[in-house]
Design an enzyme around this catalytic site. Structure first.
Site, mmCIF file in Angstrom:
data_model
loop_
_atom_site.group_PDB
_atom_site.id
_atom_site.type_symbol
_atom_site.label_atom_id
_atom_site.label_comp_id
_atom_site.label_asym_id
_atom_site.label_seq_id
_atom_site.Cartn_x
_atom_site.Cartn_y
_atom_site.Cartn_z
ATOM 1 N N LYS A 97 39.560 28.389 49.062
ATOM 2 C CA LYS A 97 39.267 27.761 47.817
ATOM 3 C C LYS A 97 39.946 26.472 48.054
ATOM 4 O O LYS A 97 39.091 25.489 47.611
ATOM 5 C CB LYS A 97 39.751 28.421 46.684
ATOM 6 C CG LYS A 97 41.130 28.669 46.460
ATOM 7 C CD LYS A 97 41.418 30.086 46.110
ATOM 8 C CE LYS A 97 42.025 31.090 47.309
ATOM 9 N NZ LYS A 97 42.192 32.309 47.045
ATOM 10 N N LYS A 107 39.501 27.078 42.061
ATOM 11 C CA LYS A 107 38.367 27.989 41.785
ATOM 12 C C LYS A 107 37.515 27.219 40.865
ATOM 13 O O LYS A 107 36.342 27.423 40.767
ATOM 14 C CB LYS A 107 39.007 29.292 41.418
ATOM 15 C CG LYS A 107 39.721 29.979 42.545
ATOM 16 C CD LYS A 107 40.430 31.211 41.916
ATOM 17 C CE LYS A 107 41.463 31.743 42.988
ATOM 18 N NZ LYS A 107 42.474 32.705 42.472
ATOM 19 N N GLY A 134 55.267 41.443 44.499
ATOM 20 C CA GLY A 134 54.671 40.845 45.451
ATOM 21 C C GLY A 134 53.331 40.244 45.114
ATOM 22 O O GLY A 134 52.238 39.791 45.540
ATOM 23 N N VAL A 158 36.453 32.509 45.197
ATOM 24 C CA VAL A 158 36.625 32.434 43.782
ATOM 25 C C VAL A 158 36.571 33.973 43.229
ATOM 26 O O VAL A 158 35.985 34.488 42.997
ATOM 27 C CB VAL A 158 35.477 31.481 43.025
ATOM 28 C CG1 VAL A 158 35.533 31.540 41.380
ATOM 29 C CG2 VAL A 158 35.281 30.364 43.617
ATOM 30 N N ALA A 173 40.906 36.645 65.814
ATOM 31 C CA ALA A 173 41.875 35.558 66.357
ATOM 32 C C ALA A 173 42.875 35.573 65.292
ATOM 33 O O ALA A 173 42.706 35.443 64.194
ATOM 34 C CB ALA A 173 41.529 33.965 66.395
ATOM 35 N N ASP A 198 45.797 26.738 42.181
ATOM 36 C CA ASP A 198 44.978 27.589 42.571
ATOM 37 C C ASP A 198 43.778 27.895 41.663
ATOM 38 O O ASP A 198 42.570 27.876 42.025
ATOM 39 C CB ASP A 198 45.672 28.905 42.898
ATOM 40 C CG ASP A 198 44.795 30.237 42.927
ATOM 41 O OD1 ASP A 198 44.434 30.281 44.386
ATOM 42 O OD2 ASP A 198 44.541 31.097 42.341
ATOM 43 N N GLU A 227 53.613 34.315 45.278
ATOM 44 C CA GLU A 227 54.235 34.146 46.508
ATOM 45 C C GLU A 227 55.821 33.903 46.400
ATOM 46 O O GLU A 227 56.234 33.361 45.375
ATOM 47 C CB GLU A 227 53.540 32.966 47.164
ATOM 48 C CG GLU A 227 51.981 32.971 47.154
ATOM 49 C CD GLU A 227 51.598 34.009 48.116
ATOM 50 O OE1 GLU A 227 52.245 33.810 49.386
ATOM 51 O OE2 GLU A 227 50.274 34.625 48.112
ATOM 52 N N ILE A 232 34.906 39.582 42.421
ATOM 53 C CA ILE A 232 33.876 39.474 41.105
ATOM 54 C C ILE A 232 32.990 38.598 42.023
ATOM 55 O O ILE A 232 32.995 37.785 42.246
ATOM 56 C CB ILE A 232 34.442 38.814 39.881
ATOM 57 C CG1 ILE A 232 35.862 39.384 39.485
ATOM 58 C CG2 ILE A 232 33.409 38.801 38.842
ATOM 59 C CD1 ILE A 232 36.677 38.706 38.214
ATOM 60 N N GLU A 280 31.810 33.527 48.451
ATOM 61 C CA GLU A 280 32.054 34.252 47.490
ATOM 62 C C GLU A 280 33.617 34.767 47.202
ATOM 63 O O GLU A 280 33.918 34.817 46.272
ATOM 64 C CB GLU A 280 31.264 35.586 47.731
ATOM 65 C CG GLU A 280 31.084 36.580 46.604
ATOM 66 C CD GLU A 280 30.731 36.022 45.068
ATOM 67 O OE1 GLU A 280 31.395 35.558 44.174
ATOM 68 O OE2 GLU A 280 29.386 35.705 45.111
HETATM 69 N N1 HSE Z 1 47.001 34.129 44.219
HETATM 70 C C1 HSE Z 1 46.065 34.234 43.640
HETATM 71 C C2 HSE Z 1 46.076 35.005 42.275
HETATM 72 C C3 HSE Z 1 44.910 34.817 44.336
HETATM 73 O O1 HSE Z 1 47.149 35.286 41.845
HETATM 74 O O2 HSE Z 1 45.095 35.318 41.648
HETATM 75 C C4 HSE Z 1 44.291 33.993 45.464
HETATM 76 O O3 HSE Z 1 43.795 32.932 44.959
#
Ligand code: HSE
Length: 436
Positions: free
Chosen positions: A105, A205, A187, A132, A43, A201, A190, A136, A129
């Protein structure tokens, strides 16, 4: 044996990687899982993209709610992200008796307690998995490999964008803004890099790892979060002169009074392996009472590294489909009725060491005034440098490392130091961990 049928929600970077790796390694994965795992419906709002990525080799729809209700889907893989529609879809999938694999996350850190309770009631698994540190297998390590241990603390580089920025600032001596622009061009970051650079972020985690490590409920809203956007390159250089690197660490530690849950720039000794993790790589250091310190390193993002984690979860779910819910590995490592409600310590109560930099007038008695205030607040100096004033300058930088002390002592001392007439501007404070 009958294949396991997967409904994939979202065919962006990770979705595309998951589709590709599942196809490429289909035989190997089937030999491991005991039966083939195939994506039979995808989807995505962007049907053109979905067609391009899948080559039309599975059903496509733009209606994700149809997938979570599809009787031909055994496992839903949620790769939409965010806490809006993804939350509704996940709860709906669980209600419909589907197992869910997710890389989300933010959703687990904010709504994990609700989601795991719903999954428990329905007897389904939510596997995460990929949420985080990307590829890894840190969830597997914490939940299963280290299960004999009382985990003492975790310290992780769990955001690749910020680690890339810090590595470039140190390596090229560039300021934060210039490196962020480069990270965006490449890249890594963001267009809106707030979640990465402000530590959010990483805190998502960290919250998940902390819950698993200590059998605590998810407490993201109580995490202390400080990013790297105000970090000055001069502090990276001064830290190097003391033998330290600055990393954005997520730290969680079990203390007698509660749990530390904090993300912030941190000085760490340059001799530690984790201090030498450069670029966009991730690494997580876990200290268990029996095993000691263990270090997990790898790619924390990207199409196939993250797909590696998604597919590992798919294989796990495939293997346990026939097991009673009570005999499965619990979501948060501890049995659901053994999850506790440990308080998260306010940052003022955290005990650690500090790097302090202050701009001072180069005149007699200044150092004596500063050290008197530190002594008044029980702060002991571990090392110090005074930068020689530049030609014609009447001010200079004093940089100190302290022994361990409670953060509120440092807060109080900084208020007093900043009031001294010989001090210009604010005192820079960066926490320091020896990671022993
Ligand atoms: N934007 C995150 C990072 C990856 O730079 O590690 C996705 O969580």
């Amino acid at each position: 044996m009958n294949p396991i049928n997967v409904g994939l929600l979202g065919i962006g970077t990770v979705g595309g990687g998951t589709f590709a790796v599942l196809e490429r390694n289909a035989d190997e994965i089937a030999r491991r899982a005991g039966r083939p795992i195939r994506i039979n419906v995808v989807a995505d709002k962007n049907l053109e993209l979905a067609k391009k990525v899948t080559g039309g080799r599975c059903r496509l729809t733009d209606d994700a709610f149809a997938v979570v209700g599809d009787p031909d889907v055994d496992i839903v893989v949620e790769l939409i992200g965010g806490c809006g529609v993804a939350r509704e879809l996940m709860l709906k999938a669980i209600e419909n008796g589907k197992h869910v694999v997710t890389a989300n996350k933010a959703l687990l850190a904010n709504h994990g307690n609700e989601i795991f309770a719903a999954a428990q009631r329905q007897g389904v698994t939510v596997a995460f998995e990929a949420a985080v540190a990307g590829g890894i297998p840190i969830i597997k390590a914490l939940r299963e490999g280290l299960t004999a241990n009382r985990i003492e603390w975790i310290a992780g580089i769990i955001n690749g964008t910020t680690n890339f920025i810090l590595s470039e600032m140190r390596g090229k001596g560039l300021p934060f803004d210039a490196v962020l622009a480069e990270a965006q061009r490449l890249g890594y970051a963001e267009a809106d890099p707030t979640f990465d650079i402000e530590g959010i972020d990483a805190a998502h985690k960290l919250t998940i790892m902390s819950a698993i490590a200590f059998g605590n409920s998810m407490k993201f809203s109580e995490a202390y979060i400080e990013g790297i956007s105000r970090l000055d390159s001069s502090d990276i250089k001064y830290a190097e002169r003391f033998g330290y690197r600055i990393k954005l660490l997520g730290i969680t530690r079990r203390m007698p009074e509660g749990v530390e849950l904090r993300v912030h720039p941190t000085l760490i000794p340059d001799k530690r392996l984790i201090a030498n993790v450069e670029g966009a790589m991730n690494a997580v250091l876990v200290k268990g009472d029996a095993v000691g310190a263990t270090l997990y390193y790898g790619k924390g993002a990207g199409a196939e590294p993250t797909a590696s984690a998604v597919i590992a979860d798919l294989v796990d779910v495939a293997r346990m489909l026939t097991a009673d819910p009570e005999h499965r590995v619990p979501h948060l490592a501890f049995q659901p009725d053994a999850i506790v409600d440990l308080p998260i310590l306010p940052i003022a109560e955290v005990v650690t060491s500090y790097y302090l930099r202050m701009r001072v007038a180069d005149q007699p008695g200044v150092l004596a005034d500063i050290t008197r205030i530190l002594a008044d607040h029980q702060i002991s100096i571990d090392a110090m440098i005074q930068h020689e004033p530049d030609e014609g300058e009447e001010q200079t930088d004093i940089i100190m490392l302290t022994h361990q002390t409670r953060e509120k002592n440092v807060d109080d001392a900084i208020v007093r130091i900043e009031k001294l007439p010989v001090i210009t501007g604010s005192v820079v404070r960066i926490r320091l961990e020896r990671l022993l």
